[in-house]
Design a protein around this motif. Sequence first.
Motif, mmCIF file in Angstrom:
data_model
loop_
_atom_site.group_PDB
_atom_site.id
_atom_site.type_symbol
_atom_site.label_atom_id
_atom_site.label_comp_id
_atom_site.label_asym_id
_atom_site.label_seq_id
_atom_site.Cartn_x
_atom_site.Cartn_y
_atom_site.Cartn_z
ATOM 1 N N MET A 184 0.707 -1.210 -0.205
ATOM 2 C CA MET A 184 -0.063 0.020 -0.044
ATOM 3 C C MET A 184 0.861 1.292 0.398
ATOM 4 O O MET A 184 1.369 1.422 1.139
ATOM 5 C CB MET A 184 -0.924 -0.483 1.047
ATOM 6 N N VAL A 185 0.351 1.944 -0.710
ATOM 7 C CA VAL A 185 0.968 3.711 -1.180
ATOM 8 C C VAL A 185 1.177 4.187 0.485
ATOM 9 O O VAL A 185 -0.456 4.921 0.408
ATOM 10 C CB VAL A 185 0.800 4.491 -2.150
ATOM 11 N N THR A 186 1.694 5.420 0.844
ATOM 12 C CA THR A 186 1.881 6.142 1.934
ATOM 13 C C THR A 186 1.728 6.958 1.892
ATOM 14 O O THR A 186 1.584 8.215 2.785
ATOM 15 C CB THR A 186 2.302 5.473 3.077
ATOM 16 N N ALA A 187 2.696 7.308 0.931
ATOM 17 C CA ALA A 187 3.228 8.810 0.697
ATOM 18 C C ALA A 187 3.276 9.361 -1.160
ATOM 19 O O ALA A 187 3.673 8.125 -1.417
ATOM 20 C CB ALA A 187 3.973 9.190 1.519
ATOM 21 N N MET A 188 2.577 9.974 -1.505
ATOM 22 C CA MET A 188 3.379 10.483 -2.758
ATOM 23 C C MET A 188 3.162 11.952 -2.429
ATOM 24 O O MET A 188 2.340 12.300 -2.048
ATOM 25 C CB MET A 188 2.261 10.051 -3.995
ATOM 26 N N ALA A 189 4.758 12.244 -2.969
ATOM 27 C CA ALA A 189 4.783 14.057 -3.143
ATOM 28 C C ALA A 189 5.859 14.650 -3.874
ATOM 29 O O ALA A 189 6.439 13.352 -4.543
ATOM 30 C CB ALA A 189 5.601 14.123 -1.465
ATOM 31 N N ARG A 190 6.553 15.914 -4.380
ATOM 32 C CA ARG A 190 6.850 16.350 -5.292
ATOM 33 C C ARG A 190 7.530 17.344 -4.260
ATOM 34 O O ARG A 190 6.727 17.984 -4.451
ATOM 35 C CB ARG A 190 6.001 16.558 -6.504
ATOM 36 N N ASN A 191 9.031 17.045 -5.226
ATOM 37 C CA ASN A 191 9.282 18.433 -4.902
ATOM 38 C C ASN A 191 10.490 19.297 -5.811
ATOM 39 O O ASN A 191 10.850 20.774 -5.965
ATOM 40 C CB ASN A 191 11.395 18.015 -4.020
ATOM 41 N N GLY A 192 9.347 19.552 -6.981
ATOM 42 C CA GLY A 192 9.556 20.707 -8.418
ATOM 43 C C GLY A 192 10.242 19.834 -8.929
ATOM 44 O O GLY A 192 10.459 20.496 -10.637
ATOM 45 N N VAL A 193 11.125 18.937 -8.851
ATOM 46 C CA VAL A 193 12.198 18.101 -9.250
ATOM 47 C C VAL A 193 11.530 16.578 -10.060
ATOM 48 O O VAL A 193 11.402 16.373 -11.053
ATOM 49 C CB VAL A 193 13.648 18.049 -9.145
ATOM 50 N N ASN A 194 11.691 16.110 -8.539
ATOM 51 C CA ASN A 194 10.962 14.551 -8.954
ATOM 52 C C ASN A 194 9.783 14.561 -8.545
ATOM 53 O O ASN A 194 9.224 15.212 -6.913
ATOM 54 C CB ASN A 194 12.348 13.689 -7.527
ATOM 55 N N PHE A 195 9.471 12.830 -8.414
ATOM 56 C CA PHE A 195 8.041 12.700 -7.895
ATOM 57 C C PHE A 195 8.677 11.466 -7.059
ATOM 58 O O PHE A 195 8.951 10.653 -7.197
ATOM 59 C CB PHE A 195 6.903 12.028 -8.727
ATOM 60 N N GLY A 196 8.113 10.943 -5.986
ATOM 61 C CA GLY A 196 8.516 10.091 -4.750
ATOM 62 C C GLY A 196 7.512 9.649 -4.229
ATOM 63 O O GLY A 196 6.233 10.653 -4.294
ATOM 64 N N ILE A 197 6.928 8.023 -4.113
ATOM 65 C CA ILE A 197 6.452 7.611 -3.422
ATOM 66 C C ILE A 197 7.080 6.640 -2.489
ATOM 67 O O ILE A 197 8.665 6.749 -2.456
ATOM 68 C CB ILE A 197 5.533 6.433 -4.587
ATOM 69 N N ARG A 198 6.450 6.862 -1.161
ATOM 70 C CA ARG A 198 6.721 5.583 -0.037
ATOM 71 C C ARG A 198 5.575 4.650 0.151
ATOM 72 O O ARG A 198 4.610 4.932 -0.265
ATOM 73 C CB ARG A 198 6.640 6.693 1.021
#
Lengths: 469, 469
Positions: B302-316
């Motif tokens: 299960m994905v517990t985070a999707m977040a972007r820093n303006g350069v990369n998109f990351g999931i946890r």
Amino acid sequence: MSNLFGAELSVINVGLSQFADPIRAAGNDVVDVTWAPPAHDDAVARALAQLVNHPDIEAANRKAFDRYLSAQPTLTGVGLARDVLSDLGDRTILHSGPPIAWEDMCAPVRGAVTGACLYEGWAGTHAEAETLAGSGEITFAPCHHFGAVGPMAGIISPSMPLWILHDPIHDNTTFSNLNEGLGKVLRFGANNQDVIDHLHWIRDVLGPALTATLEQLGTLELKPLMAQALHMGDEVHNRNAAASALLIKRLIPAALDARLDPDTLSAVVTFINSNDHFFLNLSMAACKSMLDAAHGVAESSMVTAMARNGVNFGIRVSGLGDTWYQAPAAVIDGLFFPGYSTDDANPDLGDSSITETSGIGAFAMAASPAIVQFVGGTSSDALANSRRMAHITLGRNSAFTLPALDFTPTPAGIDIRKVVDTGIAPVINTGIAHRDAGVGQVGAGITNAPLACFSAAVTALAETLQPGD
Amino acid sequence: MSNLFGAELSVINVGLSQFADPIRAAGNDVVDVTWAPPAHDDAVARALAQLVNHPDIEAANRKAFDRYLSAQPTLTGVGLARDVLSDLGDRTILHSGPPIAWEDMCAPVRGAVTGACLYEGWAGTHAEAETLAGSGEITFAPCHHFGAVGPMAGIISPSMPLWILHDPIHDNTTFSNLNEGLGKVLRFGANNQDVIDHLHWIRDVLGPALTATLEQLGTLELKPLMAQALHMGDEVHNRNAAASALLIKRLIPAALDARLDPDTLSAVVTFINSNDHFFLNLSMAACKSMLDAAHGVAESSMVTAMARNGVNFGIRVSGLGDTWYQAPAAVIDGLFFPGYSTDDANPDLGDSSITETSGIGAFAMAASPAIVQFVGGTSSDALANSRRMAHITLGRNSAFTLPALDFTPTPAGIDIRKVVDTGIAPVINTGIAHRDAGVGQVGAGITNAPLACFSAAVTALAETLQPGD
């Protein structure tokens, strides 16, 4: 033609199913189409035939509908009925719907009248109040006759505070009473001491606080707020959660600027915050304002009021003056609160169907899928209601758009000709009062205006046409 | 089989259209079905095959999803980051999305970092602030590493006031900064003196006023308020008009009870009233809370985070510890404000996609047909998004129902296996920042999480399986 009796037949039968019985008996396929001729009555059908596509009526309707569209109901203040309603007699009580005498009133309206007599101090006991109400000393009149509207029993007595709305475009002024909240309330016929005390608080605390607040706020145009609420899940008749919250957002800064005493401010804010229907009465007065703008255009077939007194349902038509065209009010088969059923329901009651008359309420139900939990049905029914009402209306009101129908404007301007021609009755979302005074709301549901009102109005409008018209 | 070459063929061709060219050339009818094998890559496909229907993963997902469902994020207070975030260094600045170094940051995030250095008094000029930011004296870390989330640049520095949410069921605490309003704001990289002054007002006036208000209010469970907002046209990510109004209704009586100085109260009410996105940061912290409850369940996909820093998109991912699985952030083709276009857009930015991760935002877009005016598309697209996300989620969250889909609960709990298997990327509603610091928001749109993040996570999760699993 000679082939007809030899060939295999596929028959579409329009109207009475029995027409096709011989064909079925002969072994052929028949598809039945439900259809009834318009108007149900020869005289009405003849009257309708005179009115349909009549150039004078079309022109009158364009004028009436344009006046409706251009109205700009604006909240300007709060004042006591005796101070703001023209020629309100000292001992006059206004009620919802078309005119009705004390002896004919339903129990919730009688209960509310009794409460009003106590509230005004005209009687000391419930028995005295009922005697007074039946004595002939009290004048009863519809709210509508004074430019006002009230939900359910719709009782307005001289010392009740009213919202005051002005339409600067047409210089119309309309009014509604202040919403009392839920539970035991006068509008559902409750009249015990708590109800009276609460009405006194509304008069002595809430009304003056709102007056002071509105003095700080200045005027507030209501159509933009209603339009925003339609984008927030309200249909602004039986669901006013968003509109009430938006109103609070407008009122609070002004209330702070009014430097009200902190305890008053807390009490007023707590009261308004606790009532998601607080905006209803403003919505009704705004709709009344838009429709009053459209009223009185000779030969217009546009409906300018639908209202119920708990016994009869009445409509007014722009080109037909102040006459009410009436039929018995229906009992609503809606969603009942636990422990109640249709057996407990009073027939349809209140002026709040002014909202549907103005293109919101059930006409804008596509905006409010969540309301089906309150009035019944499914979200697709909500869309269907907004779509179906387009068949009986003169146009659409681009001030009020429906997001779920890709921002199509709401259908508005009910045309008595279209109602009679299609047999589609205007749909109304409504609360349901207990048939006994004082019990209160027992449910909510979806109902329809009785077609007989529209047939009667069609006949009357045909009679107004000049020979040669 | 012998008949195959004699009979007339009607062929359905799955996958590459060219497969059927010879059949078409021979004059036969071919229907092409668009299809691609899952995972795009043999190694990923092998990893996926290990994970699909794996009983340990199914069990872990049930546990993670149940923990998500049972979370009860509750607003408990407002406090300064330095006082409430554990082990926040003196010169630490938190940002949105996965980790990134100063030299790699996009312009809006650099602008916001520069502003934070000025706000904290660590530098006297913009040039000094930029030098300091690149000197190595400032520690940068994702908000997520401190239990926090922030929209757009997501900058949190030690003396910024934060919302504090506690989930008593799982004893998790999460945080977000306070929404600054619209216009030139730090989260879009603006950092002029007005922006810094406004942040100081938030620290010195708004924060303490909210602290005093929340002391009167006690705790406030946020899921019921969000659920109500979903019935009022919000998706509680890019549309928070109803949630903000509902929050104001809760805060005002408590603010009155707090007996704040009248000018402070007026200023605070005016500020909150003017910002329909005020609730966004609370929504984000509430979503973070629900997902933190689900995080850390071994073998859960299960994905517990999707977040972007303006350069990369990351999931946890719940079963993959604190690792971020990253891919380049996309540029969004949305609705741009007048004068702006895709050329002006910074790639996808901000922690606010935590809302979609938690089943609201674009996943609950069926609740919010009106949002298509802001992010694009039609009301039927809004319904389709909520329906499509059900293909990649573990279940539905009955706390959040969608009126327009007859109160179906929102799909929630993104499963990396389902994303890779179907090729359906999670949909996200988002604001779009200008690619230069300080310009601000230039539009909004609908985007998708990059599939590469999910493929990488699938591969990593397969590696965690024990031999014989």
